[in-house]
Design an enzyme around this catalytic site. Structure first.
Site, PDB file in Angstrom:
ATOM      1  N   GLU A   1     -13.185   5.227   3.890  1.00 54.81           N
ATOM      2  CA  GLU A   1     -13.199   4.584   5.197  1.00 54.81           C
ATOM      3  C   GLU A   1     -14.350   5.026   6.079  1.00 54.81           C
ATOM      4  OE1 GLU A   1      -9.215   5.728   5.995  1.00 54.81           O
ATOM      5  OE2 GLU A   1      -8.405   3.909   5.110  1.00 54.81           O
TER       6      GLU A   1
ATOM      7  N   GLN B   1       0.826  -1.205   0.000  1.00 52.72           N
ATOM      8  CA  GLN B   1       0.000   0.000   0.000  1.00 52.72           C
ATOM      9  C   GLN B   1       0.864   1.260   0.000  1.00 52.72           C
ATOM     10  OE1 GLN B   1      -3.266  -2.023   2.858  1.00 52.72           O
ATOM     11  NE2 GLN B   1      -3.721   0.120   2.481  1.00 52.72           N
TER      12      GLN B   1
ATOM     13  N   ARG C   1      -9.535  -0.387   7.258  1.00 53.52           N
ATOM     14  CA  ARG C   1     -10.500   0.494   6.603  1.00 53.52           C
ATOM     15  C   ARG C   1     -10.859   1.707   7.455  1.00 53.52           C
ATOM     16  NH1 ARG C   1     -14.298  -1.249   1.814  1.00 53.52           N
ATOM     17  NH2 ARG C   1     -14.718   0.838   1.117  1.00 53.52           N
ATOM     18  N   CYS C   2      -9.832   2.325   8.018  1.00 50.15           N
ATOM     19  CA  CYS C   2     -10.079   3.563   8.755  1.00 50.15           C
ATOM     20  C   CYS C   2      -8.766   4.301   8.846  1.00 50.15           C
ATOM     21  CB  CYS C   2     -10.614   3.293  10.151  1.00 50.15           C
ATOM     22  SG  CYS C   2      -9.464   2.431  11.231  1.00 50.15           S
TER      23      CYS C   2
END
Lengths: 284, 164, 805
Positions: free
Chosen positions: C759, C236, C383-384
């Site tokens: 997110e 990522q 996902r945040c």
């Protein structure tokens, strides 16, 4: 996840299967769809030096509906059951149960024979077959014999089938009356938290026949004669339902796993059974 | 290592013959031996459906089949469903309705959906959700996948009607 | 005039710029099976590496015997810590200032830990080789509970001096990692002890995992002829990986090329550096051949990048009328065997100090203690943004608990405490400056759309019906109002391993009026190739369809910190706009030259520069592009290129209002989602179709986490949820349809006003699903029950409240 190496056998007939079994004994295992065995082999939890693939053996893939009995070959898949209208017409519980097994892809591969022969307490077909009083046809070096589903299961993965025998068919007396297969699971693809198979016959307002089995609540499927007996002769009033549930709870012996602790499983077993009985009765 | 076997399969209309260990999983045969990398590996325990292919008319998870089992069979992967000049309606519909994000589940998803629509050309939303429940997507929440399949079904049915 | 107007609209539409639901350019390859994921890469002579992993959660390694493994046909090498030690590579630095064993150095600290790396000609030989490695373990006492860990005599990290401070200050105990504080402790305690009303609650946000459908993996290829290392992988943050590889391997950074190909979902799992990457690089150097390592699903769930595992205790004080006066939050964070959290350096608990949420809370205090246990390392932001899911869950539960204490409607309690529109920019008690918001408008819109009052009435009727024995299903209304903090971030306070968290964009306009733009981020499904081209289209007036977006190759893309924490749009999106504006500025000069007017006499209009007051005199961007390459313009260099490195002045603060309506079968514990409404405000909307897709996906991951997804351990440290049978990823059958909605409150400091959205739905969704479950039981006396709300835990709540008798 890579399985250990093995020799692959794909015999053309049952004699060929038995010959490999005889030659390799414990080291050989038969496989139908492979959707129970292959993941175990990939996780290296099952060691199978000789794998016998049954797919080319003839006569194992038919569904034969007669007036009194239904014969389902060991290689008949869940998908075959779901899409066989003649079978659904006489024994709709089979379709109702098959639809609740695994997911679409797995149902194309998963077979009745594999599901009942494996002895996995999570499989749905064994309890269902006990409810339907099916019998299993086993073929071995000494010929063919029949074992009642209700006598077949001894413990988890331990059955009445000898290592040198192959389960070739399931024979079911054509059921009558109301039916239900009720299953609670966490998601598609999961085994049952609790599942109940129920067949009932109603005459007037009275229940004259009741067969009840449950799945994944012990190390074997549980056919509860007492649960059925609690319903027979009653009009399925609340007392009868309570008695049937109590009888079943007396017979099951669930263990704790990721689906929940024992108290939860027992409670859900009672709820699912009650719902299955009520639904079967409404169809009787 | 065990003895290699002679394997014969047909993939996307093309015959393939080779020697392979029987334990070779079909998904690796496709991806590594034949360079057909559309089908993916997600869970390896037959739960996620990223490896879905069609074998002799059945939707199958290729991670849970040995190549030895597949010998003699015909296999269709996402690569065999359409080509750039002639996309399968599902391939266009997934783009049109944003039925994918990272794309990893997409080949298995579309391959499975093609079989679903073959068996049930007019599925309800519930039938689509039930019929696609062997394929996991981590990105889309499925809402647009359902929409894509509905749209493809409508298009395929309209084309069918026009042809008749 | 009308014709001209139509023509202008047509020109705008032709660009497919910001605000339109442009179809994704990525989809052609993905729908045809032509994606290029790391496991699709096949190089000549490529070898496969895989790990021998520890079956024990805590054990001393007595011996490792690789002889039999080396006899397995096809096995070429087996690496152990002893082989890596001379290179100094048996340990590696973590993003959190700790270090982590690459291969077990004397002991193992979690189940599945990497013990040896088997390198073989193919996957099959590698698997056989792993089976043949003999490791002798001596089991040690296992600690899976952080509270016990802080009391235990058992020293987990024998490599650390128990008296020496850690990367984030003093350590209180040999199993303690750090204490991190924010806010005013004394004032907060004073406010709370003197308050009219105080609500207290302890909650555990369970350990879970991002579990993208594609696991982690890489291919390392050391070209010994040219001295160049190429590393493809599921990264990522490819540029950061290149720097890390250089720092730990000693290979100069220009000799390392890191490539993130297509990535099959990340969700935080692919931010960190894992032992597999290091071992693959070493194996490639040793063998001179490319080496591939791909995790299987069990490896993935057991070893790379868990999320959450926060034990949170809160106190919230208010007046009798419900005005919140203070918030106190104490966290014990289970970090596992190594502190490998992926947070900016100065934030060992991420942005947990956003835990005052969307509310005007004058005084607050937060304290986080990080603790070692015998569990896998990780602590990523699933996902945040960094720990924001934990923070939002905490405050949205505390609000509900306070509402119960006050006997007040929780929607109203939120309303009277929201930060008001006119208070922005708003300085929060725990330090952040919220950029913009209009919470009341969003909240009112949400409640009106779902007919909140009607739902409460229906719920009250259902409670009565339940009490009369007419139904066994109860109804919950889950509310959540969240404020995210994303777009890390300003270099002055955010860095990873000393690398400032800016991001970048480089644009080249081709002579014929098409372009390529390269960014420091990397899409894992977010559709950057589609949306960044839209930003540029609006900024430079060339159609999005004529702009290629490229990311993920460190040899060609400008340096950036990657994609996670919803930072791509806020940071790289801003860089894209700023680079576009540089292009436009030069284009303006070219246009003025071509039109023979002063620079200030032309103005930009959609896809052209026009002479002010003479709209018939113009040069299109396409014409300008060509002129840049074929005209000798006095005072201007030829060409049309620009690069921007953007250091954001602040974070962005997307927000949203969610409502979930749920029915619960109290006898089986099975929840059924009847309705889910999600209003998101992510500022300027670049591509509504993609935003909606992100919301659907984030909500589904929220559903999973709230209703069953966990990494569970038994007392021996065995992972109980290692396959997708037990680790809950919902299928299409378990997921509802969502209703999406929006308001638009642009970020005042962002060049295009965009805030990021990927997110938000996860951050806001988890408390919403959880609150729905909790709210269903509220009329029966429930205050709080921990997630995950799987069937048996919901059943247990019903049981404990006496609903089964």
């Amino acid at each position: 996840m890579i399985p250990a190496a093995f020799e692959y056998h794909r015999p053309k007939d049952m004699a060929g299967v038995l010959a490999v079994l005889e030659e390799h004994g414990d080291d050989a295992r038969v496989m139908a769809g492979g959707h129970s065995l292959i993941p175990m082999m990939k996780l290296r939890m099952a060691d199978v030096p000789h794998l016998i693939d049954l797919q080319d053996v003839g006569g194992l893939s038919d569904i034969d509906v007669q007036s009194d009995t239904i014969r389902i070959g060991a290689l008949v898949t869940q998908h075959d059951i779901i899409t066989n209208d003649a079978l659904t017409a006489v024994a709709p519980i089979l379709r109702e149960a098959a639809l609740q097994i695994a997911d679409p892809q797995v149902r194309y591969m998963g077979t009745v024979g594999g599901n009942v022969a494996n002895g996995d307490p999570g499989n749905d077909m064994p309890g269902l077959m006990q409810c339907l009083d099916a019998s299993f046809t086993l073929v071995g070096p000494n010929g063919e014999r029949t074992v009642a589903a209700r006598e077949f299961y001894e413990a988890a993965y331990m059955t009445a089938r000898e290592d040198d025998e192959v389960l070739t068919a399931v024979v079911i007396p054509v059921p009558s009356g109301g039916y239900a297969y009720e299953k609670q699971k966490r998601k598609i693809g999961d085994y049952a938290t609790a599942a109940a198979a129920v067949q009932l016959i109603k005459q007037g307002d009275t229940c004259v026949h009741a067969a009840i089995a449950m799945t994944n609540l012990s190390d074997t499927p549980i056919f509860s004669e007492d649960a059925g007996a609690a319903l027979i002769g009653t009009s399925l009033d609340d007392a009868a339902l309570k008695a049937a549930v109590a009888a079943m709870l007396n017979d099951i012996d669930p263990t704790e796993d990721n689906r929940g602790p024992i108290a939860f499983k027992k409670h859900v077993a009672g709820v699912i059974l009650r719902r299955a009985i009520e639904r079967a009765w409404s169809r009787a | 290592m065990s003895k290699k076997m002679h394997i014969q399969i047909n993939v996307n209309g093309k015959d393939q013959e080779f020697l392979a260990e029987p334990r070779e999983l079909l998904i690796y045969t496709l991806r590594e031996r034949l360079n057909i990398t559309g089908p993916h590996i997600g869970c390896e325990t037959s739960h996620c459906g990223a490896c879905t292919v069609t074998i002799d008319g059945k939707s199958v998870k290729a991670c849970t089949m040995f190549v030895a089992q597949a010998s003699g069979k015909s296999i269709t992967t996402i690569e065999g469903l359409g080509d750039p000049d002639n996309l399968h309606p599902l391939q266009s519909a997934f783009k049109e309705h944003h039925g994918l994000q990272c794309g990893y589940c997409t080949p298995g998803m579309i391959t499975r959906a093609s079989k679903l629509l073959e068996e049930n050309p007019n599925p309800t939303e519930e039938e689509i959700r039930f019929g696609m429940a062997g394929n996991i997507c981590r990105c889309t929440g499925y809402q647009n996948i359902v929409k894509s399949i509905q749209a493809a079904a409508a298009e395929m049915n309209a084309a069918q009607e026009a042809a008749e | 005039m009308k014709d001209e107007l139509d023509n202008r609209e047509e020109r705008v539409a032709n660009l497919k710029g910001m605000g339109c639901s442009r179809k994704r350019v990525e989809d052609a390859r993905f729908t045809q099976g032509k994606g290029n994921y790391v496991d699709d890469i096949k190089l000549d002579g490529m070898l496969f590496g895989d790990f021998v992993r520890s079956p024990y959660a805590h054990a001393r390694i007595k011996s490792i015997n690789t002889e039999a493994a080396l006899q397995v046909p096809g096995v070429l090498a087996v690496l152990t810590a002893a082989d890596l030690a001379p290179l100094g590579l048996h340990w590696m630095p973590t993003l959190a200032g700790d270090k982590q064993m690459v291969l077990a150095d004397g002991k193992v600290l979690f189940q599945g830990q990497e013990v040896a790396f088997v390198v073989a000609e193919d996957r099959y030989a590698a698997a056989d080789g792993i089976e043949a490695v003999e490791v002798e373990y001596e089991e040690l006492p296992v600690i899976v509970n952080p509270f016990e860990s802080l009391k235990s005599d058992v020293v987990l990290r024998e490599d650390l001096d128990p008296k020496a401070p850690g990367a984030h200050g003093p350590r209180k105990h040999h199993n303690h990692i750090f204490t991190w504080e924010a806010g005013d402790k004394e004032t907060t305690q004073e406010v709370i002890s003197n308050a009219e009303v105080v609500a207290e609650e302890s909650m555990y946000y369970h350990r879970t995992h991002p579990c993208p459908l594609e696991t982690c993996g890489c291919v390392a290829s050391m070209d010994k002829v040219n001295g160049k290392l190429t590393l493809w992988g599921t990264f990522q943050a490819p540029h950061a990986i290149r720097t890390v590889v250089s720092l730990i391997s000693g290979i100069e950074e220009h000799n390392i090329r890191v490539i993130s190909p297509d990535i099959g979902g990340g969700f935080g799992n692919k931010v960190g550096a894992y032992p597999g990457y290091v071992c693959s690089v070493v194996a490639s150097i040793v063998t001179g051949k490319p080496v591939k390592w791909i995790e299987d699903r069990m490896d993935n769930l057991m070893t790379t990048a868990f999320a959450r595992d926060y034990h949170m205790t809160g106190k919230i004080s208010a007046t009798k009328e419900g005005k919140i006066t203070g918030l106190h939050c104490q966290v014990v964070a289970d970090h596992g065997g190594f502190d490998a959290c992926a947070d900016p350096t100065k934030f060992p608990a991420g942005f947990m100090n956003i835990c005052t949420g969307s509310y005007d809370i004058p005084t607050a205090y937060l304290e986080v203690d990080g603790v070692y246990t015998n569990k896998a390392p990780g602590g990523v932001s699933y996902r945040c943004s960094f720990r924001v899911t934990e923070a939002v869950y905490f405050i949205e539960r505390m609000i509900e608990v306070l509402a119960i204490k006050l006997n007040m409607d929780a929607a109203e309690l939120r309303r009277i405490n929201f930060i008001k529109k006119e208070q922005f920019p708003y300085k929060a008690a725990l330090g952040w400056e919220y950029d913009s918001g209009d919470y009341h408008t969003a909240w009112d819109k949400a409640l009106k759309t779902v007919d909140y009052e009607g739902l409460r009435k229906e719920q009250a009727e259902r409670v009565e019906a339940f009490k009369r024995g007419e139904t066994r299903k109860i109804m919950g209304i889950g509310l959540s109002f969240f404020t995210e903090i994303v777009g890390a971030g300003p270099v002055k306070n955010c860095d990873i391993l000393g690398l400032g968290m800016f991001d970048s964009c480089e644009i080249r306009i081709h002579p014929t009026g098409s372009a390529i733009a390269r960014l420091g981020t990397i899409s894992q499904g977010q559709g950057h190739a589609t949306t960044f081209a839209q930003i540029l289209a609006s900024e430079i007036g060339l159609p999005a369809d004529s702009i290629t977006i490229e990311e993920g190759d460190t040899d060609t893309a400008p340096y950036g910190l990657g994609t996670y924490g919803s930072r791509s749009t806020p940071v790289a999106g801003a860089a894209t706009a700023m680079a576009g504006r540089k292009i436009r500025a030069k284009a303006q000069m070219i246009a003025a030259y071509l039109l023979e007017v002063h620079d200030n006499d032309v103005e930009f209009d959609v896809d052209r520069f026009v002479v002010k007051g003479a709209p018939e005199r113009f040069k299109t961007m396409k014409e300008i592009a060509f002129a840049a390459y074929n005209q000798a313009i006095p005072g201007l260099e030829p060409g049309l290129e620009a690069v921007s490195y953007y250091d954001p002045p602040n974070m962005t603060y997307p927000f949203g209002a969610y409502v979930c309506v749920m029915d619960i079968d109290v006898d089986t514990g099975v929840p059924e989602i009847r309705r889910f409404y999600a209003l998101d405000d992510c500022g300027t909307r670049i591509n509504p179709m993609i935003i909606e897709g992100q919301v659907h996906g984030g909500l589904t991951e929220a559903l999973a986490v709230a209703l069953g997804q966990e990494i569970a351990y038994d007392d021996m440290g065995n992972v109980k949820t290692g396959t997708l049978m037990d680790f809950f990823l919902p299928t299409a059958w378990e997921v509802p349809n969502y209703e999406t909605d929006f308001t638009v409150t642009p970020s005042p400091h962002h060049p295009i006003g965009a805030k990021g959205v990927g997110e938000s739905p996860h951050v806001g969704g988890v408390p919403c699903f959880s609150n729905a479950v909790q709210d269903a039981f509220r009329p029966f006396g429930n205050t709080h029950t921990n997630m995950p709300h799987d069937h048996w835990r919901i059943w247990r709540t019903a049981n404990e409240l006496g609903l089964h008798s």
